[in-house]
Write a protein that holds these residues in place. Structure first.
Motif, PDB file in Angstrom:
ATOM      1  N   ASP A 109      37.267  30.650  48.239  1.00 44.22           N
ATOM      2  CA  ASP A 109      37.795  30.158  46.971  1.00 44.22           C
ATOM      3  C   ASP A 109      36.685  29.534  46.134  1.00 44.22           C
ATOM      4  OD1 ASP A 109      37.387  27.466  47.746  1.00 44.22           O
ATOM      5  OD2 ASP A 109      39.401  27.333  48.612  1.00 44.22           O
ATOM      6  N   ILE A 110      37.044  29.078  44.961  1.00 49.14           N
ATOM      7  CA  ILE A 110      36.074  28.620  43.978  1.00 49.14           C
ATOM      8  C   ILE A 110      35.300  27.390  44.438  1.00 49.14           C
ATOM      9  CG2 ILE A 110      37.708  27.121  42.761  1.00 49.14           C
ATOM     10  CD1 ILE A 110      34.956  29.354  41.197  1.00 49.14           C
ATOM     11  N   THR A 111      35.832  26.662  45.424  1.00 42.00           N
ATOM     12  CA  THR A 111      35.160  25.443  45.883  1.00 42.00           C
ATOM     13  C   THR A 111      34.067  25.715  46.909  1.00 42.00           C
ATOM     14  OG1 THR A 111      36.745  25.068  47.688  1.00 42.00           O
ATOM     15  CG2 THR A 111      37.303  24.168  45.517  1.00 42.00           C
ATOM     16  N   HIS A 112      33.986  26.934  47.428  1.00 44.65           N
ATOM     17  CA  HIS A 112      32.998  27.236  48.467  1.00 44.65           C
ATOM     18  C   HIS A 112      31.585  27.168  47.876  1.00 44.65           C
ATOM     19  CE1 HIS A 112      30.727  29.484  51.517  1.00 44.65           C
ATOM     20  NE2 HIS A 112      31.721  29.184  52.343  1.00 44.65           N
ATOM     21  N   PRO A 113      30.621  26.571  48.603  1.00 47.23           N
ATOM     22  CA  PRO A 113      29.259  26.428  48.064  1.00 47.23           C
ATOM     23  C   PRO A 113      28.628  27.744  47.618  1.00 47.23           C
ATOM     24  CG  PRO A 113      29.517  25.088  50.038  1.00 47.23           C
ATOM     25  CD  PRO A 113      30.768  25.890  49.906  1.00 47.23           C
ATOM     26  N   SER A 114      28.876  28.834  48.339  1.00 48.04           N
ATOM     27  CA  SER A 114      28.288  30.120  47.957  1.00 48.04           C
ATOM     28  C   SER A 114      28.871  30.625  46.644  1.00 48.04           C
ATOM     29  CB  SER A 114      28.508  31.150  49.063  1.00 48.04           C
ATOM     30  OG  SER A 114      27.822  30.780  50.246  1.00 48.04           O
ATOM     31  N   VAL A 115      30.149  30.343  46.434  1.00 41.50           N
ATOM     32  CA  VAL A 115      30.781  30.737  45.176  1.00 41.50           C
ATOM     33  C   VAL A 115      30.270  29.855  44.052  1.00 41.50           C
ATOM     34  CG1 VAL A 115      32.976  31.102  43.975  1.00 41.50           C
ATOM     35  CG2 VAL A 115      32.798  31.541  46.435  1.00 41.50           C
ATOM     36  N   GLN A 116      30.149  28.562  44.329  1.00 40.99           N
ATOM     37  CA  GLN A 116      29.607  27.637  43.334  1.00 40.99           C
ATOM     38  C   GLN A 116      28.192  28.038  42.928  1.00 40.99           C
ATOM     39  OE1 GLN A 116      30.962  24.477  41.971  1.00 40.99           O
ATOM     40  NE2 GLN A 116      32.834  25.557  42.522  1.00 40.99           N
ATOM     41  N   ALA A 117      27.437  28.548  43.900  1.00 38.08           N
ATOM     42  CA  ALA A 117      26.065  28.974  43.624  1.00 38.08           C
ATOM     43  C   ALA A 117      25.991  30.351  42.994  1.00 38.08           C
ATOM     44  CB  ALA A 117      25.253  28.951  44.917  1.00 38.08           C
ATOM     45  N   GLU A 118      27.159  30.993  42.814  1.00 35.69           N
ATOM     46  CA  GLU A 118      27.267  32.312  42.199  1.00 35.69           C
ATOM     47  C   GLU A 118      26.475  33.376  42.965  1.00 35.69           C
ATOM     48  OE1 GLU A 118      26.207  31.915  38.070  1.00 35.69           O
ATOM     49  OE2 GLU A 118      28.101  30.912  37.589  1.00 35.69           O
ATOM     50  N   LEU A 119      26.528  33.277  44.294  1.00 37.37           N
ATOM     51  CA  LEU A 119      25.885  34.299  45.112  1.00 37.37           C
ATOM     52  C   LEU A 119      26.637  35.610  44.965  1.00 37.37           C
ATOM     53  CD1 LEU A 119      24.925  32.705  48.549  1.00 37.37           C
ATOM     54  CD2 LEU A 119      23.425  33.294  46.648  1.00 37.37           C
ATOM     55  N   PRO A 120      25.959  36.716  44.743  1.00 31.65           N
ATOM     56  CA  PRO A 120      26.638  38.013  44.715  1.00 31.65           C
ATOM     57  C   PRO A 120      27.326  38.285  46.049  1.00 31.65           C
ATOM     58  CG  PRO A 120      24.402  38.205  43.850  1.00 31.65           C
ATOM     59  CD  PRO A 120      24.516  36.835  44.452  1.00 31.65           C
ATOM     60  N   MET A 121      28.416  39.049  45.987  1.00 31.21           N
ATOM     61  CA  MET A 121      29.159  39.467  47.179  1.00 31.21           C
ATOM     62  C   MET A 121      29.874  38.316  47.866  1.00 31.21           C
ATOM     63  SD  MET A 121      26.363  42.223  48.650  1.00 31.21           S
ATOM     64  CE  MET A 121      27.501  43.059  49.757  1.00 31.21           C
ATOM     65  N   HIS A 122      30.090  37.205  47.158  1.00 33.78           N
ATOM     66  CA  HIS A 122      30.810  36.061  47.706  1.00 33.78           C
ATOM     67  C   HIS A 122      31.888  35.648  46.712  1.00 33.78           C
ATOM     68  CE1 HIS A 122      27.102  35.915  50.053  1.00 33.78           C
ATOM     69  NE2 HIS A 122      27.736  35.160  50.920  1.00 33.78           N
ATOM     70  N   GLY A 123      33.116  35.457  47.214  1.00 30.61           N
ATOM     71  CA  GLY A 123      34.189  35.030  46.334  1.00 30.61           C
ATOM     72  C   GLY A 123      35.544  35.443  46.847  1.00 30.61           C
ATOM     73  N   ALA A 124      36.507  35.486  45.939  1.00 26.24           N
ATOM     74  CA  ALA A 124      37.872  35.871  46.286  1.00 26.24           C
ATOM     75  C   ALA A 124      38.031  37.383  46.190  1.00 26.24           C
ATOM     76  CB  ALA A 124      38.863  35.171  45.370  1.00 26.24           C
ATOM     77  N   ASN A 125      38.865  37.928  47.051  1.00 19.94           N
ATOM     78  CA  ASN A 125      39.162  39.356  47.022  1.00 19.94           C
ATOM     79  C   ASN A 125      40.205  39.674  45.956  1.00 19.94           C
ATOM     80  OD1 ASN A 125      37.703  40.630  49.428  1.00 19.94           O
ATOM     81  ND2 ASN A 125      38.693  38.866  50.381  1.00 19.94           N
ATOM     82  N   LEU A 126      40.247  40.924  45.550  1.00 23.98           N
ATOM     83  CA  LEU A 126      41.271  41.431  44.642  1.00 23.98           C
ATOM     84  C   LEU A 126      42.240  42.269  45.468  1.00 23.98           C
ATOM     85  CD1 LEU A 126      38.974  42.527  41.674  1.00 23.98           C
ATOM     86  CD2 LEU A 126      40.261  40.394  41.914  1.00 23.98           C
ATOM     87  N   PHE A 127      43.410  41.712  45.745  1.00 22.89           N
ATOM     88  CA  PHE A 127      44.369  42.383  46.613  1.00 22.89           C
ATOM     89  C   PHE A 127      45.435  43.091  45.780  1.00 22.89           C
ATOM     90  CE2 PHE A 127      42.860  38.987  49.464  1.00 22.89           C
ATOM     91  CZ  PHE A 127      42.530  39.741  50.575  1.00 22.89           C
ATOM     92  N   PRO A 128      45.743  44.337  46.105  1.00 22.55           N
ATOM     93  CA  PRO A 128      46.871  44.997  45.448  1.00 22.55           C
ATOM     94  C   PRO A 128      48.184  44.316  45.821  1.00 22.55           C
ATOM     95  CG  PRO A 128      46.078  46.326  47.273  1.00 22.55           C
ATOM     96  CD  PRO A 128      45.102  45.195  47.114  1.00 22.55           C
ATOM     97  N   ASP A 129      49.167  44.433  44.961  1.00 23.68           N
ATOM     98  CA  ASP A 129      50.451  43.769  45.165  1.00 23.68           C
ATOM     99  C   ASP A 129      51.321  44.607  46.098  1.00 23.68           C
ATOM    100  OD1 ASP A 129      52.562  42.083  45.009  1.00 23.68           O
ATOM    101  OD2 ASP A 129      53.220  42.708  43.003  1.00 23.68           O
ATOM    102  N   ILE A 130      50.991  44.540  47.382  1.00 16.45           N
ATOM    103  CA  ILE A 130      51.717  45.265  48.422  1.00 16.45           C
ATOM    104  C   ILE A 130      52.169  44.236  49.456  1.00 16.45           C
ATOM    105  CG2 ILE A 130      51.570  47.041  50.213  1.00 16.45           C
ATOM    106  CD1 ILE A 130      49.261  48.288  48.612  1.00 16.45           C
ATOM    107  N   PRO A 131      53.424  44.199  49.841  1.00 16.88           N
ATOM    108  CA  PRO A 131      53.896  43.193  50.798  1.00 16.88           C
ATOM    109  C   PRO A 131      53.071  43.179  52.088  1.00 16.88           C
ATOM    110  CG  PRO A 131      55.758  44.357  49.842  1.00 16.88           C
ATOM    111  CD  PRO A 131      54.518  45.070  49.361  1.00 16.88           C
ATOM    112  N   GLN A 132      52.638  41.986  52.490  1.00 18.39           N
ATOM    113  CA  GLN A 132      51.906  41.727  53.726  1.00 18.39           C
ATOM    114  C   GLN A 132      50.501  42.332  53.747  1.00 18.39           C
ATOM    115  OE1 GLN A 132      53.067  39.587  56.158  1.00 18.39           O
ATOM    116  NE2 GLN A 132      54.599  39.263  54.557  1.00 18.39           N
ATOM    117  N   PHE A 133      50.074  42.941  52.648  1.00 21.27           N
ATOM    118  CA  PHE A 133      48.752  43.569  52.639  1.00 21.27           C
ATOM    119  C   PHE A 133      47.660  42.514  52.772  1.00 21.27           C
ATOM    120  CE2 PHE A 133      45.010  45.570  50.779  1.00 21.27           C
ATOM    121  CZ  PHE A 133      45.055  46.843  51.317  1.00 21.27           C
ATOM    122  N   ARG A 134      47.714  41.485  51.938  1.00 20.13           N
ATOM    123  CA  ARG A 134      46.697  40.430  51.972  1.00 20.13           C
ATOM    124  C   ARG A 134      46.625  39.791  53.347  1.00 20.13           C
ATOM    125  NH1 ARG A 134      46.067  34.897  51.332  1.00 20.13           N
ATOM    126  NH2 ARG A 134      44.264  34.262  50.051  1.00 20.13           N
TER     127      ARG A 134
END
Length: 244
Positions: free
Chosen positions: A23-48
């Protein structure tokens, strides 16, 4: 389709890509490291929930396999975890390979390549199509029920001085229908610098001109993040400006 390149040629596949959920509070995300952050999940039940559970279980498996590789090198079981994979870069992909419209042509679901990190743990469906390059040439890697295919990546090749060699492989779907595969990539930490391990046996006899990308992993200097971003920029041209 055709949005991913291997050696400059479009792959005949499509995929959806996931990494560790941060999530946005993680140090790697705060540092804007590439390949670090939240996933984009399709809206499918139980997929995430299913994907995140799979990532967790497979990360544990990656640590187990790497501990066994450490023991095979007469190192402590936690050698890799203590130095390179305490915070591994993990990637999971779901690939769909449509039936090849030119089965006798030079199109490939994915062309010859090696994986970039330490270890790839692959679940295939029952259709086959994966080929691995051996000393005697290309051989099929047929699916075996209830098993994984494990590929050695470039960074394990580098760390072991060629004792463990990264595995050239490719895919051509000749089944006549869609093929699905599920590769999980267990890689070093993004900021890890990977230097050759002092081991008893070492076998660098690599001819980089014969390698698929005409480069040597043993001549690379920098972090794993530097290495993987350099590869990503070539595989995904549209991301080039964003990651470099």
């Amino acid at each position: 389709m055709d949005g991913e390149l291997t050696s400059g040629k479009p792959d005949l596949k499509e995929g959806i890509y996931f990494g560790e959920e941060l999530d946005i509070t993680h140090p790697s995300v705060q540092a804007e490291l590439p390949m670090h952050g939240a996933n984009l999940f399709p809206d499918i039940p139980q997929f995430r929930e299913t994907i995140l559970e799979y990532l967790s279980v497979m990360t544990d498996l990656g640590h187990i396999v790497m501990s066994e590789i450490a023991l095979s090198l007469e190192l402590d079981a936690d050698y890799f975890r203590d130095r390179y994979t305490n915070d591994p870069l993990i990637l999971f992909r779901i690939f769909n390979y449509p039936a090849d419209p030119q089965p006798l042509g030079e199109s490939w679901g994915v062309g010859e390549h090696t994986d970039y990190g330490l270890l790839t743990i692959l679940k295939q469906d029952h259709l086959g199509g994966l080929q691995v390059k051996s000393k005697s040439g290309w051989i099929e890697a047929p699916p075996i029920p209830n098993s994984f295919v494990c590929n050695i990546g470039d960074m394990l090749d580098r760390l072991t001085g060629g004792f463990y060699r990264s595995t050239p492989h490719r895919v051509k779907n000749l089944s006549g229908c869609d093929r699905v595969s599920f590769p999980f990539f267990f890689d070093p930490s993004f900021d890890a610098e990977l230097h050759p391990i002092e081991i008893k046996e070492r076998s660098i006899s690599e001819d980089k001109n014969e390698r698929w990308d005409q480069t040597s992993v043993h001549e690379f200097h920098g972090t794993y993040g530097d290495y993987v971003l350099g590869k990503v920029a070539k595989v995904f041209p549209e991301l080039r400006q964003k990651v470099l």
